[in-house]
Design a protein around this motif. Structure first.
Motif, PDB file in Angstrom:
ATOM      1  N   GLN A 179       0.819  -1.207   0.000  1.00 46.56           N
ATOM      2  CA  GLN A 179       0.000   0.000   0.000  1.00 46.56           C
ATOM      3  C   GLN A 179       0.856   1.262   0.000  1.00 46.56           C
ATOM      4  O   GLN A 179       1.816   1.375   0.769  1.00 46.56           O
ATOM      5  N   VAL A 180       0.495   2.206  -0.855  1.00 45.23           N
ATOM      6  CA  VAL A 180       1.151   3.513  -0.867  1.00 45.23           C
ATOM      7  C   VAL A 180       0.704   4.291   0.363  1.00 45.23           C
ATOM      8  O   VAL A 180      -0.508   4.426   0.623  1.00 45.23           O
ATOM      9  N   VAL A 181       1.660   4.809   1.117  1.00 44.58           N
ATOM     10  CA  VAL A 181       1.325   5.573   2.332  1.00 44.58           C
ATOM     11  C   VAL A 181       1.847   7.004   2.294  1.00 44.58           C
ATOM     12  O   VAL A 181       1.490   7.817   3.148  1.00 44.58           O
ATOM     13  N   GLY A 182       2.705   7.326   1.321  1.00 44.54           N
ATOM     14  CA  GLY A 182       3.212   8.693   1.257  1.00 44.54           C
ATOM     15  C   GLY A 182       3.981   8.946  -0.026  1.00 44.54           C
ATOM     16  O   GLY A 182       4.422   8.017  -0.705  1.00 44.54           O
ATOM     17  N   MET A 183       4.107  10.225  -0.374  1.00 41.72           N
ATOM     18  CA  MET A 183       4.885  10.633  -1.541  1.00 41.72           C
ATOM     19  C   MET A 183       5.720  11.848  -1.164  1.00 41.72           C
ATOM     20  O   MET A 183       5.249  12.737  -0.441  1.00 41.72           O
ATOM     21  N   ARG A 184       6.952  11.880  -1.656  1.00 41.56           N
ATOM     22  CA  ARG A 184       7.834  13.012  -1.363  1.00 41.56           C
ATOM     23  C   ARG A 184       7.980  13.876  -2.612  1.00 41.56           C
ATOM     24  O   ARG A 184       8.361  13.386  -3.677  1.00 41.56           O
ATOM     25  N   ARG A 185       7.625  15.154  -2.470  1.00 39.41           N
ATOM     26  CA  ARG A 185       7.687  16.107  -3.571  1.00 39.41           C
ATOM     27  C   ARG A 185       8.876  17.047  -3.409  1.00 39.41           C
ATOM     28  O   ARG A 185       9.183  17.487  -2.305  1.00 39.41           O
ATOM     29  N   GLU A 186       9.521  17.307  -4.534  1.00 36.11           N
ATOM     30  CA  GLU A 186      10.594  18.304  -4.560  1.00 36.11           C
ATOM     31  C   GLU A 186      10.547  19.028  -5.896  1.00 36.11           C
ATOM     32  O   GLU A 186      10.559  18.383  -6.956  1.00 36.11           O
ATOM     33  N   ASN A 187      10.469  20.341  -5.841  1.00 33.95           N
ATOM     34  CA  ASN A 187      10.526  21.173  -7.055  1.00 33.95           C
ATOM     35  C   ASN A 187       9.514  20.728  -8.117  1.00 33.95           C
ATOM     36  O   ASN A 187       9.839  20.586  -9.296  1.00 33.95           O
ATOM     37  N   GLY A 188       8.282  20.501  -7.679  1.00 34.10           N
ATOM     38  CA  GLY A 188       7.222  20.159  -8.619  1.00 34.10           C
ATOM     39  C   GLY A 188       7.268  18.749  -9.156  1.00 34.10           C
ATOM     40  O   GLY A 188       6.640  18.453 -10.192  1.00 34.10           O
ATOM     41  N   ARG A 189       7.977  17.863  -8.472  1.00 32.00           N
ATOM     42  CA  ARG A 189       8.053  16.470  -8.906  1.00 32.00           C
ATOM     43  C   ARG A 189       7.923  15.539  -7.700  1.00 32.00           C
ATOM     44  O   ARG A 189       8.327  15.887  -6.582  1.00 32.00           O
ATOM     45  N   GLY A 219      -0.644  15.672  -3.023  1.00 33.09           N
ATOM     46  CA  GLY A 219      -0.978  17.084  -2.923  1.00 33.09           C
ATOM     47  C   GLY A 219      -1.822  17.569  -4.080  1.00 33.09           C
ATOM     48  O   GLY A 219      -1.853  18.769  -4.381  1.00 33.09           O
ATOM     49  N   ALA A 220      -2.538  16.649  -4.742  1.00 32.54           N
ATOM     50  CA  ALA A 220      -3.399  16.995  -5.884  1.00 32.54           C
ATOM     51  C   ALA A 220      -4.851  16.711  -5.509  1.00 32.54           C
ATOM     52  O   ALA A 220      -5.143  16.084  -4.495  1.00 32.54           O
ATOM     53  N   GLU A 221      -5.762  17.166  -6.376  1.00 35.60           N
ATOM     54  CA  GLU A 221      -7.189  17.007  -6.080  1.00 35.60           C
ATOM     55  C   GLU A 221      -7.935  16.484  -7.299  1.00 35.60           C
ATOM     56  O   GLU A 221      -7.754  16.964  -8.417  1.00 35.60           O
ATOM     57  N   ILE A 222      -8.769  15.451  -7.059  1.00 39.12           N
ATOM     58  CA  ILE A 222      -9.673  14.915  -8.074  1.00 39.12           C
ATOM     59  C   ILE A 222     -11.031  14.728  -7.409  1.00 39.12           C
ATOM     60  O   ILE A 222     -11.120  14.205  -6.294  1.00 39.12           O
ATOM     61  N   ASN A 223     -12.088  15.138  -8.088  1.00 37.18           N
ATOM     62  CA  ASN A 223     -13.438  14.965  -7.555  1.00 37.18           C
ATOM     63  C   ASN A 223     -14.073  13.725  -8.178  1.00 37.18           C
ATOM     64  O   ASN A 223     -14.285  13.664  -9.390  1.00 37.18           O
ATOM     65  N   ILE A 224     -14.352  12.754  -7.331  1.00 43.07           N
ATOM     66  CA  ILE A 224     -14.897  11.480  -7.777  1.00 43.07           C
ATOM     67  C   ILE A 224     -16.224  11.208  -7.070  1.00 43.07           C
ATOM     68  O   ILE A 224     -16.346  11.426  -5.858  1.00 43.07           O
ATOM     69  N   ALA A 225     -17.207  10.727  -7.813  1.00 43.15           N
ATOM     70  CA  ALA A 225     -18.457  10.235  -7.223  1.00 43.15           C
ATOM     71  C   ALA A 225     -18.341   8.724  -7.079  1.00 43.15           C
ATOM     72  O   ALA A 225     -18.001   8.027  -8.038  1.00 43.15           O
ATOM     73  N   PHE A 265      -5.737  12.820 -16.160  1.00 38.18           N
ATOM     74  CA  PHE A 265      -5.285  14.027 -15.457  1.00 38.18           C
ATOM     75  C   PHE A 265      -3.767  14.093 -15.527  1.00 38.18           C
ATOM     76  O   PHE A 265      -3.081  13.152 -15.080  1.00 38.18           O
ATOM     77  N   ASP A 266      -3.233  15.198 -16.071  1.00 41.53           N
ATOM     78  CA  ASP A 266      -1.772  15.329 -16.095  1.00 41.53           C
ATOM     79  C   ASP A 266      -1.238  16.013 -14.843  1.00 41.53           C
ATOM     80  O   ASP A 266      -0.029  16.027 -14.609  1.00 41.53           O
ATOM     81  N   HIS A 267      -2.112  16.598 -14.038  1.00 41.37           N
ATOM     82  CA  HIS A 267      -1.795  17.216 -12.747  1.00 41.37           C
ATOM     83  C   HIS A 267      -0.844  18.407 -12.839  1.00 41.37           C
ATOM     84  O   HIS A 267      -0.251  18.798 -11.831  1.00 41.37           O
ATOM     85  N   GLU A 268      -0.737  18.961 -14.036  1.00 41.93           N
ATOM     86  CA  GLU A 268       0.108  20.158 -14.150  1.00 41.93           C
ATOM     87  C   GLU A 268      -0.494  21.331 -13.386  1.00 41.93           C
ATOM     88  O   GLU A 268       0.232  22.165 -12.831  1.00 41.93           O
ATOM     89  N   LYS A 269      -1.817  21.408 -13.313  1.00 38.46           N
ATOM     90  CA  LYS A 269      -2.459  22.475 -12.537  1.00 38.46           C
ATOM     91  C   LYS A 269      -2.188  22.327 -11.047  1.00 38.46           C
ATOM     92  O   LYS A 269      -2.330  23.285 -10.275  1.00 38.46           O
ATOM     93  N   ASP A 270      -1.812  21.099 -10.646  1.00 40.09           N
ATOM     94  CA  ASP A 270      -1.458  20.852  -9.252  1.00 40.09           C
ATOM     95  C   ASP A 270       0.031  21.069  -8.990  1.00 40.09           C
ATOM     96  O   ASP A 270       0.526  20.757  -7.897  1.00 40.09           O
ATOM     97  N   GLY A 271       0.740  21.572 -10.017  1.00 45.96           N
ATOM     98  CA  GLY A 271       2.164  21.838  -9.866  1.00 45.96           C
ATOM     99  C   GLY A 271       3.030  20.604  -9.916  1.00 45.96           C
ATOM    100  O   GLY A 271       4.139  20.596  -9.386  1.00 45.96           O
ATOM    101  N   LEU A 272       2.527  19.550 -10.568  1.00 45.14           N
ATOM    102  CA  LEU A 272       3.274  18.299 -10.647  1.00 45.14           C
ATOM    103  C   LEU A 272       3.580  17.967 -12.104  1.00 45.14           C
ATOM    104  O   LEU A 272       2.682  17.959 -12.955  1.00 45.14           O
TER     105      LEU A 272
END
Length: 516
Positions: free
Chosen positions: A169-179, A217-223, A330-337
C-alpha cells in the motif's frame, strides 16, 4: 527496502494491469503496487460485460463510441478471455416505443452495428425470455472474464520485465521542485517499508484515485457509485440481454459461462471498503430481472456482490446515471506536478484505451517514442481464434480433473492445477491462501461457494507444508467469512438449505466456531 524504476503504477485492477503491460511493451521499466490482491475493486465486482456501446448510445455518445471501438479490438486481441455471446435489447409493453427510434438513430450516428430482430426468432433462441416482449434489437455485446483478463495482462508484463508488488500500500509521496521524487509504501503482510525512487507515477487506483492524488498534494473529484449484482447457479440466457429503455436499475442479464449475472443498482456511497447489499436491493434486482427473464423469479441465487464505479464528478447536481462513463486523463500540471498522471472513470471495456492514453502522456514525458502496440499485439493465448465457451466449460466439468484428485467439484479444479498456482505464488514470495488460489483457479466461486472445496484446499496446503498449526484454521475461517458476506443476502429456498448443510459441516462436524 529501496527500489528504483522509471514508472510506478498504482492499482492492480484491469486498467492498472493494462497500463503495466503497455509500458513493458514500449520497453519502459515499471513497477506496479496493489494494496490487496489483483482485481480487489471494481475490476473484480462487475457484470463481466463487454459493452457494444448500446447501453450509452442515447445519452452518452462519447462513451458509446469508445465501447464500440474497444469491443472490436478486444474481441481480436483478448479473445481467450471473451465469450462472443452478442447481445439483445428488448422492450416490454410498458417501455416507451419512441425509445426504439432514439436508439436506432443514435446508433446510426456513431456507426454502431444494430439490427432489428424478429421477436419470435428471439424467443426461439432465448426460451426463458419474457414472451411478452414487443421489440428486439441485436448488438455486439459479449461476456468477458475480468479475472483472466487482469491476470493475463500482469503475467505478460512480468514476462517482459515489469515487477508486481501485491499487498503493498502507498502511504506517502515526497515532492521536490514540482516532482514526486519517491513513493513510500508498506507491505501489508510483513510490515516492511519500501521506498521507491521513480521518474513518473501513474495512478490507476479506480475508486481510490482521489485518495492517491491527495497523497501527492493533488485534487480529483470522484463520485462513488455503488452497483450491486446477483449470480444464479445456472445459465438462463445465451445472449447478453438489456432492457430497451434508458439505463436504470436491474436492466441487464449477462451469461457468465455457466452462471447468470444480473444487476445493477446505482447508489452514492462514502465508504469504499465496507460495501453491503441489503435485502431491498436484492428484491429490486430480482423483480427487475424477472421482468426480462421470468425464470429468474425462482432461480437459485448463490451470491451477491457490489463494486464502486469511480465517476469523474463534473456536475455535483447530476444524478449518477447522468454522469458520463467516459474516462479522464489528469496530467496534474495544474497541481504543480510534472511527473504524476491519473487515469479515472471509464469502463472495463475501455481499459486498453485508457491505458494507451495515459501511457502516451508518460512516454512523451520520458522521451520514449515507441508507439502503443496493444491494439494489435494479442494477449498470450489470444488472437488465434480461441475464445471462452460455455460448452468447453461444461465439457471440462464432466471430465476428470488433471492430476486426479478434485479439490473443487463446482469448477472442476484439480490438485495439480492448485499445486502449480501455489508454487508460483511461493516463488513470488506471496502468501498462499484459499482466497489467493480462488482468484487464480476459481476455487470457491461455484454453487457451493467454498463449502466443499474450502476444507479440501486447506488440507492440500497442510499436505504441501504451506501452512502449519492453526494457520489453516484461520485461513479457512477467513475464506468462509468472505463467501458468507456475499451469500447472506440471498438466503432463501435452495440456497438457505445449502447454507444449513455447510453450517452442519463446519460447525457441527469440524467445530470451526469452537462451540462444541
Amino acid at each position: 527496502m529501496k527500489l528504483e524504476t522509471q514508472v510506478l503504477v498504482i492499482g492492480g485492477g484491469l486498467t492498472g494491469a493494462g497500463v503495466l503491460r503497455d509500458l513493458a511493451l514500449r520497453g519502459i521499466d515499471a513497477v506496479l503496487l496493489e494494496r490487496r490482491d489483483f482485481d480487489a475493486g471494481a475490476s473484480g465486482a462487475n457484470h463481466g460485460l463487454l459493452h457494444s456501446g448500446g447501453r450509452y448510445v442515447v445519452n452518452d455518445a462519447e462513451s458509446a463510441a469508445e465501447c464500440l471501438r474497444e469491443n472490436a479490438i478486444l474481441r481480436r486481441v483478448a479473445s481467450a478471455v471473451i465469450e462472443p455471446t452478442d447481445g439483445l435489447f428488448v422492450a416490454l409493453d410498458e417501455d416507451d416505443d419512441a425509445y426504439v427510434d432514439q436508439f436506432l438513430n443514435s446508433a446510426a450516428a456513431i456507426d454502431m452495428p444494430v439490427e432489428s430482430a424478429d421477436v419470435q426468432d428471439v424467443l426461439e433462441e432465448e426460451p426463458y425470455l419474457n414472451p411478452g416482449i414487443k421489440a428486439a434489437l441485436r448488438v455486439r455485446d459479449a461476456s468477458i472474464n475480468p479475472f483472466m483478463a487482469t491476470d493475463a495482462n500482469l503475467e505478460h508484463a512480468k514476462a517482459l520485465g515489469a515487477r508486481v508488488l501485491l499487498h503493498t500500500q502507498v502511504v506517502g509521496m515526497r515532492r521536490e521542485n514540482g516532482r514526486i521524487v519517491s513513493v513510500e509504501a508498506v507491505n501489508r503482510k510483513s510490515g516492511e517499508r519500501i521506498d521507491i525512487a521513480t521518474e513518473q507515477v501513474i495512478s490507476a487506483a479506480g475508486a481510490w484515485v482521489d485518495q492517491i492524488a491527495a497523497l501527492a498534494g493533488a485534487e480529483i473529484n470522484i463520485a462513488y457509485s455503488k452497483g450491486s449484482l446477483l449470480i444464479t447457479n445456472s445459465r438462463l440466457v445465451n445472449h447478453v440481454v438489456n432492457r430497451l429503455r434508458p439505463p436504470s436499475n436491474g436492466d441487464i442479464v449477462v451469461p457468465g459461462e455457466t452462471v447468470t449475472i444480473t444487476g445493477t443498482t446505482s447508489i452514492r456511497v462514502k465508504n469504499l471498503d465496507h460495501l453491503y447489499t441489503d435485502a431491498a436491493e436484492v428484491d429490486l434486482l430480482v423483480n427487475e430481472a424477472t421482468q426480462l427473464v421470468p425464470a429468474m423469479r425462482d432461480a437459485r441465487y448463490i451470491r451477491v456482490y457490489a463494486g464502486v464505479r469511480p465517476l469523474v464528478l463534473t456536475d455535483a447536481a447530476a444524478g449518477d446515471r447522468a454522469l458520463s462513463r467516459s474516462y479522464t486523463v489528469f496530467d496534474h500540471e495544474k497541481d504543480g506536478l510534472a511527473n504524476f498522471a491519473t487515469i479515472a472513470g471509464g469502463k472495463l471495456t475501455t481499459y486498453r484505451l485508457m491505458a494507451e492514453k495515459v501511457v502516451d502522456l508518460v512516454a512523451a514525458r520520458l522521451g520514449v517514442g515507441t508507439p502503443c502496440s496493444t491494439e494489435h499485439d494479442p494477449l498470450p493465448g489470444s488472437g488465434d481464434g480461441h475464445s471462452l465457451s460455455a460448452a468447453d466449460r461444461l465439457v471440462r466439468l464432466q471430465t476428470p480433473a488433471p492430476g486426479g484428485e478434485v479439490l473443487c467439484e463446482c469448477e472442476m479444479v484439480g490438485r495439480a492445477q492448485v499445486a502449480d498456482v501455489a508454487a508460483s505464488l511461493h516463488a513470488e514470495g506471496l502468501e498462499i491462501t484459499p482466497n489467493a488460489l480462488r482468484l487464480r483457479t476459481r476455487i470457491g466461486m461455484g454453487s457451493c461457494q467454498g463449502g466443499f472445496c474450502g476444507y479440501r484446499t486447506v488440507g492440500f496446503l497442510y499436505d504441501e507444508g504451506y501452512v502449519r498449526q492453526k494457520q489453516g484454521t484461520r485461513m479457512l475461517t477467513d475464506f468462509l467469512e468472505r463467501r458468507w458476506h456475499g451469500t447472506k443476502p440471498v438466503l432463501w429456498g435452495e440456497q438457505l438449505r445449502q447454507e444449513q448443510l455447510l453450517e452442519a459441516i463446519y460447525c457441527g462436524t469440524l467445530n470451526i466456531d469452537g462451540n462444541l
